[in-house]
Design a protein around this motif. Structure first.
Motif, PDB file in Angstrom:
ATOM      1  N   ALA A  28     -23.701  -4.928  31.526  1.00 33.63           N
ATOM      2  CA  ALA A  28     -24.363  -5.736  30.506  1.00 33.63           C
ATOM      3  C   ALA A  28     -25.407  -6.691  31.087  1.00 33.63           C
ATOM      4  O   ALA A  28     -26.566  -6.695  30.646  1.00 33.63           O
ATOM      5  N   LEU A  29     -25.012  -7.501  32.076  1.00 35.15           N
ATOM      6  CA  LEU A  29     -25.940  -8.482  32.630  1.00 35.15           C
ATOM      7  C   LEU A  29     -27.104  -7.833  33.379  1.00 35.15           C
ATOM      8  O   LEU A  29     -28.267  -8.145  33.088  1.00 35.15           O
ATOM      9  N   PRO A  30     -26.872  -6.926  34.346  1.00 37.61           N
ATOM     10  CA  PRO A  30     -28.020  -6.342  35.040  1.00 37.61           C
ATOM     11  C   PRO A  30     -28.911  -5.504  34.133  1.00 37.61           C
ATOM     12  O   PRO A  30     -30.141  -5.514  34.292  1.00 37.61           O
ATOM     13  N   PHE A  31     -28.342  -4.779  33.163  1.00 38.51           N
ATOM     14  CA  PHE A  31     -29.174  -4.005  32.238  1.00 38.51           C
ATOM     15  C   PHE A  31     -30.121  -4.932  31.479  1.00 38.51           C
ATOM     16  O   PHE A  31     -31.301  -4.626  31.300  1.00 38.51           O
ATOM     17  N   ALA A  32     -29.583  -6.076  31.014  1.00 35.14           N
ATOM     18  CA  ALA A  32     -30.410  -7.033  30.286  1.00 35.14           C
ATOM     19  C   ALA A  32     -31.491  -7.628  31.191  1.00 35.14           C
ATOM     20  O   ALA A  32     -32.651  -7.768  30.784  1.00 35.14           O
ATOM     21  N   LEU A  33     -31.128  -7.958  32.422  1.00 34.30           N
ATOM     22  CA  LEU A  33     -32.097  -8.544  33.350  1.00 34.30           C
ATOM     23  C   LEU A  33     -33.205  -7.558  33.699  1.00 34.30           C
ATOM     24  O   LEU A  33     -34.370  -7.941  33.838  1.00 34.30           O
TER      25      LEU A  33
ATOM     26  N   VAL B 198     -33.584  -6.785  24.361  1.00 37.19           N
ATOM     27  CA  VAL B 198     -32.196  -6.754  23.885  1.00 37.19           C
ATOM     28  C   VAL B 198     -31.882  -5.410  23.245  1.00 37.19           C
ATOM     29  O   VAL B 198     -30.816  -4.825  23.476  1.00 37.19           O
ATOM     30  N   GLN B 199     -32.820  -4.885  22.459  1.00 38.02           N
ATOM     31  CA  GLN B 199     -32.595  -3.594  21.811  1.00 38.02           C
ATOM     32  C   GLN B 199     -32.485  -2.469  22.833  1.00 38.02           C
ATOM     33  O   GLN B 199     -31.655  -1.560  22.687  1.00 38.02           O
ATOM     34  N   VAL B 200     -33.301  -2.512  23.881  1.00 39.95           N
ATOM     35  CA  VAL B 200     -33.222  -1.500  24.938  1.00 39.95           C
ATOM     36  C   VAL B 200     -31.855  -1.551  25.613  1.00 39.95           C
ATOM     37  O   VAL B 200     -31.217  -0.511  25.858  1.00 39.95           O
ATOM     38  N   THR B 201     -31.388  -2.761  25.898  1.00 35.78           N
ATOM     39  CA  THR B 201     -30.101  -2.929  26.582  1.00 35.78           C
ATOM     40  C   THR B 201     -28.947  -2.400  25.741  1.00 35.78           C
ATOM     41  O   THR B 201     -28.085  -1.656  26.229  1.00 35.78           O
ATOM     42  N   VAL B 202     -28.928  -2.772  24.462  1.00 34.51           N
ATOM     43  CA  VAL B 202     -27.852  -2.324  23.574  1.00 34.51           C
ATOM     44  C   VAL B 202     -27.909  -0.807  23.384  1.00 34.51           C
ATOM     45  O   VAL B 202     -26.875  -0.122  23.419  1.00 34.51           O
ATOM     46  N   ALA B 203     -29.109  -0.274  23.205  1.00 34.79           N
ATOM     47  CA  ALA B 203     -29.257   1.162  22.958  1.00 34.79           C
ATOM     48  C   ALA B 203     -28.758   1.989  24.137  1.00 34.79           C
ATOM     49  O   ALA B 203     -28.045   2.981  23.952  1.00 34.79           O
ATOM     50  N   ARG B 204     -29.108   1.579  25.358  1.00 35.61           N
ATOM     51  CA  ARG B 204     -28.677   2.378  26.508  1.00 35.61           C
ATOM     52  C   ARG B 204     -27.169   2.288  26.717  1.00 35.61           C
ATOM     53  O   ARG B 204     -26.535   3.261  27.121  1.00 35.61           O
ATOM     54  N   CYS B 205     -26.587   1.139  26.426  1.00 40.47           N
ATOM     55  CA  CYS B 205     -25.126   1.016  26.550  1.00 40.47           C
ATOM     56  C   CYS B 205     -24.421   1.866  25.503  1.00 40.47           C
ATOM     57  O   CYS B 205     -23.444   2.572  25.810  1.00 40.47           O
ATOM     58  N   LEU B 206     -24.892   1.821  24.254  1.00 38.42           N
ATOM     59  CA  LEU B 206     -24.274   2.592  23.184  1.00 38.42           C
ATOM     60  C   LEU B 206     -24.390   4.092  23.437  1.00 38.42           C
ATOM     61  O   LEU B 206     -23.410   4.839  23.312  1.00 38.42           O
ATOM     62  N   LEU B 207     -25.598   4.549  23.801  1.00 41.24           N
ATOM     63  CA  LEU B 207     -25.796   5.974  24.039  1.00 41.24           C
ATOM     64  C   LEU B 207     -25.038   6.437  25.278  1.00 41.24           C
ATOM     65  O   LEU B 207     -24.478   7.541  25.297  1.00 41.24           O
ATOM     66  N   GLY B 208     -25.033   5.613  26.321  1.00 42.80           N
ATOM     67  CA  GLY B 208     -24.287   5.968  27.527  1.00 42.80           C
ATOM     68  C   GLY B 208     -22.801   6.061  27.252  1.00 42.80           C
ATOM     69  O   GLY B 208     -22.120   7.012  27.679  1.00 42.80           O
ATOM     70  N   ALA B 209     -22.269   5.074  26.514  1.00 41.22           N
ATOM     71  CA  ALA B 209     -20.843   5.092  26.175  1.00 41.22           C
ATOM     72  C   ALA B 209     -20.517   6.283  25.282  1.00 41.22           C
ATOM     73  O   ALA B 209     -19.495   6.960  25.481  1.00 41.22           O
ATOM     74  N   GLY B 210     -21.378   6.560  24.294  1.00 38.31           N
ATOM     75  CA  GLY B 210     -21.149   7.693  23.408  1.00 38.31           C
ATOM     76  C   GLY B 210     -21.126   9.014  24.153  1.00 38.31           C
ATOM     77  O   GLY B 210     -20.298   9.898  23.861  1.00 38.31           O
ATOM     78  N   THR B 211     -22.014   9.155  25.127  1.00 39.65           N
ATOM     79  CA  THR B 211     -22.068  10.381  25.931  1.00 39.65           C
ATOM     80  C   THR B 211     -20.775  10.588  26.704  1.00 39.65           C
ATOM     81  O   THR B 211     -20.192  11.685  26.706  1.00 39.65           O
ATOM     82  N   LEU B 212     -20.303   9.542  27.360  1.00 42.61           N
ATOM     83  CA  LEU B 212     -19.090   9.673  28.169  1.00 42.61           C
ATOM     84  C   LEU B 212     -17.835   9.806  27.307  1.00 42.61           C
ATOM     85  O   LEU B 212     -16.893  10.506  27.685  1.00 42.61           O
TER      86      LEU B 212
ATOM     87  N   GLY C  54     -23.947  -6.116  22.361  1.00 38.01           N
ATOM     88  CA  GLY C  54     -24.124  -6.185  20.915  1.00 38.01           C
ATOM     89  C   GLY C  54     -24.071  -7.616  20.389  1.00 38.01           C
ATOM     90  O   GLY C  54     -24.702  -7.934  19.376  1.00 38.01           O
ATOM     91  N   ILE C  55     -23.344  -8.479  21.106  1.00 37.36           N
ATOM     92  CA  ILE C  55     -23.253  -9.889  20.695  1.00 37.36           C
ATOM     93  C   ILE C  55     -24.631 -10.545  20.726  1.00 37.36           C
ATOM     94  O   ILE C  55     -24.916 -11.467  19.949  1.00 37.36           O
ATOM     95  N   ALA C  56     -25.526 -10.062  21.610  1.00 35.90           N
ATOM     96  CA  ALA C  56     -26.843 -10.675  21.775  1.00 35.90           C
ATOM     97  C   ALA C  56     -27.865 -10.197  20.751  1.00 35.90           C
ATOM     98  O   ALA C  56     -28.968 -10.749  20.685  1.00 35.90           O
ATOM     99  N   LEU C  57     -27.544  -9.197  19.933  1.00 39.05           N
ATOM    100  CA  LEU C  57     -28.515  -8.651  18.982  1.00 39.05           C
ATOM    101  C   LEU C  57     -29.127  -9.700  18.046  1.00 39.05           C
ATOM    102  O   LEU C  57     -30.342  -9.697  17.832  1.00 39.05           O
ATOM    103  N   PRO C  58     -28.329 -10.613  17.481  1.00 39.81           N
ATOM    104  CA  PRO C  58     -28.934 -11.605  16.589  1.00 39.81           C
ATOM    105  C   PRO C  58     -29.926 -12.536  17.288  1.00 39.81           C
ATOM    106  O   PRO C  58     -30.735 -13.189  16.619  1.00 39.81           O
TER     107      PRO C  58
END
Length: 306
Positions: free
Chosen positions: A82-87, A38-52, A200-204
């Motif tokens: 979100a779904l494929p990154f998590a999978l 879950v942390q890997v998935t959230v981190a790559r989405c956040l960093l990818g979004a921040g970059t763009l 991010g909803i899945a972090l907890p």
């Protein structure tokens, strides 16, 4: 000379995309050594979004506006990000990066099957149908259910499901987002931003455990998020917009080669003869499904990045 220069630039861009896209599985494998799925998935989405988003700021591009378009972006972000990154993060706990790249190459097979189901693929040739069936035979060979592969089998199933999710995502994007007057940078930024919110909803539920990441782990996660997610996702959009979906799809043929070579060289991953045979069968099947006469004004749907 101008055409030659343009062709050279296109070739370089395709090569860079293939290397970045194919290396994604290596970076996920390394990131999972210091973070949870879950942390890997959230981190790559956040960093990818921040970059763009930073690129949007530099180039003066704004994000799409209006609840209708953001609703479509949210749907696309779920299926394509979100779904494929998590999978992939879950699946690569038990599946090596090389095999993950091979299984990701099944996305065009799912795209064809989805097209047949919803009616966008009409009158497919026997060769394409044969390629579809052959591709799934290759997946069965890789799974080897007769050997009782246990956890590896479930990991491989998660990655195949991720490939199918990409097919759904790109079909949706082709119908509701691409070619509707939005800048590719704006769309890709908005989509990764929406994916960051969704994951991010899945972090907890699996990502709230404190971690102490060494410097090498920070570098790995940064490369995964900035280059293998943000830049790769935007490059894919750009190639589809500038050169057509068919050219973008051809990058997919290189992904298994890149992922297998990097997995073997960097991670010393073993690769069995059965896995090699399954990979060849999958790629031959994918190649057969691409045997389609181009129709003027109707681009072929591309398959996704990890």
């Amino acid at each position: 000379m101008k055409n030659a220069a343009g062709g050279a630039r296109a070739g370089v861009r395709m090569g860079v995309l293939a290397l970045l896209w194919g290396s994604t599985f290596l970076w996920i494998e390394l990131a999972l050594r210091v973070l949870s799925p879950v942390q890997v998935t959230v981190a790559r989405c956040l960093l990818g979004a921040g970059t763009l988003l930073a690129l949007c700021l530099v180039t003066g591009r704004g994000l799409p506006r209006g609840p209708a378009v953001w609703g479509r972006v949210l749907v696309a972000a779920f299926w394509c990000n979100a779904l494929p990154f998590a999978l992939f993060s879950v699946g690569q706990q038990t599946v090596g990066s090389g095999l993950a790249g091979v299984l990701n190459a099944t996305t065009p097979l799912w795209s064809l099957l989805l097209g047949l189901a919803i009616g966008t693929e009409r009158g497919p040739s026997p060769v394409r149908i044969g390629g579809l069936l052959l591709g799934f035979v290759g997946v069965v060979v890789i799974f080897a259910p007769w050997q009782g592969t246990g956890r590896i089998g479930w990991g491989a199933f998660a990655i195949v499901a991720a490939a199918a999710s990409y097919a759904i995502g790109f079909a949706y994007m082709g119908r509701h987002l691409v070619g509707r007057g939005f800048a590719t940078l704006s769309l890709s930024s908005a989509q990764l931003l929406a994916a960051a919110a969704l994951t991010g909803i899945a972090l907890p539920f699996g990502g709230s455990v404190p971690v102490h990441i060494p410097l090498t782990g920070v570098v790995v996660v940064a490369v995964l998020g900035i280059f293998a997610t943000g830049i790769t996702f935007h490059l894919t959009y750009r190639i589809i917009a500038d050169e057509g979906a068919t050219n973008a799809a051809t990058v997919g043929y290189l992904l298994p080669v890149v992922s297998l070579v990097l997995g073997f060289v960097v991670l010393d991953e073993p690769f069995s003869p059965r896995g090699f045979v399954g990979m060849v069968i999958v790629l031959v099947g994918v190649g057969m499904t691409r045997r389609k006469k181009p129709v003027a004004g109707r681009p072929v749907a591309a398959h996704a990045a990890s």
